[in-house]
Design a protein around this motif. Structure first.
Motif, PDB file in Angstrom:
ATOM      1  N   ASP A  10       0.818  -1.216   0.000  1.00  0.00           N
ATOM      2  CA  ASP A  10       0.000   0.000   0.000  1.00  0.00           C
ATOM      3  C   ASP A  10       0.852   1.267   0.000  1.00  0.00           C
ATOM      4  O   ASP A  10       0.443   2.292  -0.525  1.00  0.00           O
ATOM      5  N   ILE A  11       2.042   1.203   0.614  1.00  0.00           N
ATOM      6  CA  ILE A  11       2.846   2.416   0.810  1.00  0.00           C
ATOM      7  C   ILE A  11       4.114   2.427  -0.036  1.00  0.00           C
ATOM      8  O   ILE A  11       4.330   3.328  -0.845  1.00  0.00           O
ATOM      9  N   ALA A  12       4.983   1.457   0.166  1.00  0.00           N
ATOM     10  CA  ALA A  12       6.313   1.493  -0.464  1.00  0.00           C
ATOM     11  C   ALA A  12       6.278   1.150  -1.948  1.00  0.00           C
ATOM     12  O   ALA A  12       6.948   1.804  -2.750  1.00  0.00           O
ATOM     13  N   ALA A  13       5.543   0.128  -2.319  1.00  0.00           N
ATOM     14  CA  ALA A  13       5.532  -0.289  -3.727  1.00  0.00           C
ATOM     15  C   ALA A  13       5.051   0.816  -4.670  1.00  0.00           C
ATOM     16  O   ALA A  13       5.671   1.022  -5.726  1.00  0.00           O
ATOM     17  N   PRO A  14       3.993   1.565  -4.327  1.00  0.00           N
ATOM     18  CA  PRO A  14       3.594   2.650  -5.235  1.00  0.00           C
ATOM     19  C   PRO A  14       4.680   3.718  -5.412  1.00  0.00           C
ATOM     20  O   PRO A  14       4.827   4.277  -6.506  1.00  0.00           O
ATOM     21  N   LEU A  15       5.457   3.998  -4.356  1.00  0.00           N
ATOM     22  CA  LEU A  15       6.551   4.961  -4.493  1.00  0.00           C
ATOM     23  C   LEU A  15       7.616   4.426  -5.445  1.00  0.00           C
ATOM     24  O   LEU A  15       8.168   5.176  -6.260  1.00  0.00           O
ATOM     25  N   HIS A  16       7.897   3.163  -5.361  1.00  0.00           N
ATOM     26  CA  HIS A  16       8.877   2.536  -6.256  1.00  0.00           C
ATOM     27  C   HIS A  16       8.405   2.626  -7.711  1.00  0.00           C
ATOM     28  O   HIS A  16       9.179   2.990  -8.599  1.00  0.00           O
ATOM     29  N   HIS A  17       7.143   2.302  -7.942  1.00  0.00           N
ATOM     30  CA  HIS A  17       6.613   2.395  -9.303  1.00  0.00           C
ATOM     31  C   HIS A  17       6.683   3.829  -9.807  1.00  0.00           C
ATOM     32  O   HIS A  17       7.017   4.067 -10.977  1.00  0.00           O
ATOM     33  N   GLU A  18       6.389   4.779  -8.942  1.00  0.00           N
ATOM     34  CA  GLU A  18       6.464   6.188  -9.336  1.00  0.00           C
ATOM     35  C   GLU A  18       7.899   6.562  -9.725  1.00  0.00           C
ATOM     36  O   GLU A  18       8.104   7.281 -10.714  1.00  0.00           O
ATOM     37  N   ASP A  19       8.879   6.079  -8.971  1.00  0.00           N
ATOM     38  CA  ASP A  19      10.286   6.336  -9.323  1.00  0.00           C
ATOM     39  C   ASP A  19      10.562   5.879 -10.749  1.00  0.00           C
ATOM     40  O   ASP A  19      11.173   6.600 -11.541  1.00  0.00           O
ATOM     41  N   GLU A  20      10.125   4.679 -11.076  1.00  0.00           N
ATOM     42  CA  GLU A  20      10.370   4.135 -12.413  1.00  0.00           C
ATOM     43  C   GLU A  20       9.618   4.919 -13.478  1.00  0.00           C
ATOM     44  O   GLU A  20      10.168   5.206 -14.546  1.00  0.00           O
ATOM     45  N   GLU A  21       8.372   5.252 -13.193  1.00  0.00           N
ATOM     46  CA  GLU A  21       7.549   5.975 -14.169  1.00  0.00           C
ATOM     47  C   GLU A  21       8.100   7.378 -14.440  1.00  0.00           C
ATOM     48  O   GLU A  21       7.948   7.902 -15.543  1.00  0.00           O
ATOM     49  N   LEU A  22       8.732   7.979 -13.462  1.00  0.00           N
ATOM     50  CA  LEU A  22       9.261   9.334 -13.629  1.00  0.00           C
ATOM     51  C   LEU A  22      10.692   9.380 -14.146  1.00  0.00           C
ATOM     52  O   LEU A  22      11.056  10.307 -14.870  1.00  0.00           O
ATOM     53  N   HIS A  23      11.514   8.406 -13.758  1.00  0.00           N
ATOM     54  CA  HIS A  23      12.948   8.520 -14.024  1.00  0.00           C
ATOM     55  C   HIS A  23      13.521   7.489 -14.985  1.00  0.00           C
ATOM     56  O   HIS A  23      14.525   7.765 -15.634  1.00  0.00           O
ATOM     57  N   VAL A  24      12.946   6.328 -15.057  1.00  0.00           N
ATOM     58  CA  VAL A  24      13.532   5.265 -15.868  1.00  0.00           C
ATOM     59  C   VAL A  24      12.792   5.122 -17.198  1.00  0.00           C
ATOM     60  O   VAL A  24      13.402   5.172 -18.270  1.00  0.00           O
ATOM     61  N   PHE A  25      11.501   4.953 -17.132  1.00  0.00           N
ATOM     62  CA  PHE A  25      10.733   4.648 -18.335  1.00  0.00           C
ATOM     63  C   PHE A  25      10.739   5.767 -19.376  1.00  0.00           C
ATOM     64  O   PHE A  25      10.955   5.487 -20.562  1.00  0.00           O
ATOM     65  N   PRO A  26      10.520   7.038 -19.006  1.00  0.00           N
ATOM     66  CA  PRO A  26      10.528   8.090 -20.043  1.00  0.00           C
ATOM     67  C   PRO A  26      11.864   8.172 -20.786  1.00  0.00           C
ATOM     68  O   PRO A  26      11.889   8.345 -22.010  1.00  0.00           O
ATOM     69  N   LEU A  27      12.952   8.026 -20.058  1.00  0.00           N
ATOM     70  CA  LEU A  27      14.283   8.062 -20.664  1.00  0.00           C
ATOM     71  C   LEU A  27      14.434   6.948 -21.691  1.00  0.00           C
ATOM     72  O   LEU A  27      14.898   7.169 -22.810  1.00  0.00           O
TER      73      LEU A  27
END
Length: 185
Positions: free
Chosen positions: A66-83
């Motif tokens: 509920d807490i940590a996993a969504p933050l991890h996904h957000e990290d990827e969606e903002l920093h890894v995937f767009p690049l």
């Protein structure tokens, strides 16, 4: 938003935000440990029912996803995937499209898996049904494949494209989303 000490799996003394990809991989380790806890919980409930340790384990699994996993996904969606979509090779961009789709599916998978866990944690359910087990299996299998693809393809490709200043900015932004203390940045 929760404080860093309240985020499950947040404190990893060997890894800090100055190494954002190491932090992402450390998150994967915590995901895998929490998925293993979910499997042990299933086995425990079969043998002992929804006793106090089972209820606590269910709360621990709920808290992490509920807490940590969504933050991890957000990290990827903002920093890894767009690049990788903008600069990665076509096969990597195709993989990223699937990883993004996985995040959507994981949200749906978690919704299905969350309901019986919440019911067990609250003492409203004593056993897991076959459908509950299928939801857990789907959630676990998707995460297993997803993590493997990120660690073997997506993360190395993104790291190869990022210069040191961009990595530092990525780490600062990840820390800020979690309101991490300056020493963890």
């Amino acid at each position: 938003m929760a404080t860093p000490s309240a985020l499950p799996g947040f404190n990893a003394p060997a890894v800090g935000f100055e190494q954002p990809f190491a932090m992402l991989e450390a998150c994967h380790e915590r995901v895998q440990r929490t998925l293993a806890l979910l499997q042990r919980l299933r086995d425990h409930v079969l043998e002992h029912g929804a006793d106090a340790p089972a209820q606590q384990a269910a709360r621990d699994v709920l808290r992490y996803f509920d807490i940590a996993a969504p933050l991890h996904h957000e990290d990827e969606e903002l920093h890894v995937f767009p690049l990788l979509l903008a600069q990665g090779a076509p096969d990597v961009a195709a993989l990223v499209a699937r990883l993004q789709h996985d995040h959507l599916c994981m949200t749906a998978d978690w919704t299905a898996a969350r309901l019986p866990l919440q019911a067990l944690a609250e003492g409203l359910q004593a056993v897991f049904s076959e459908a509950d087990g299928a939801a857990f299996d789907r959630f676990i299998a998707r995460y297993d494949r997803h993590i493997a693809d990120e660690e073997t393809v997506a993360y190395p490709a993104a790291q190869a494209l990022l210069a040191a200043p961009a990595l530092e900015a990525m780490g600062r932004e990840m820390a800020a989303r979690r309101r991490a203390p300056a020493s963890a940045r």
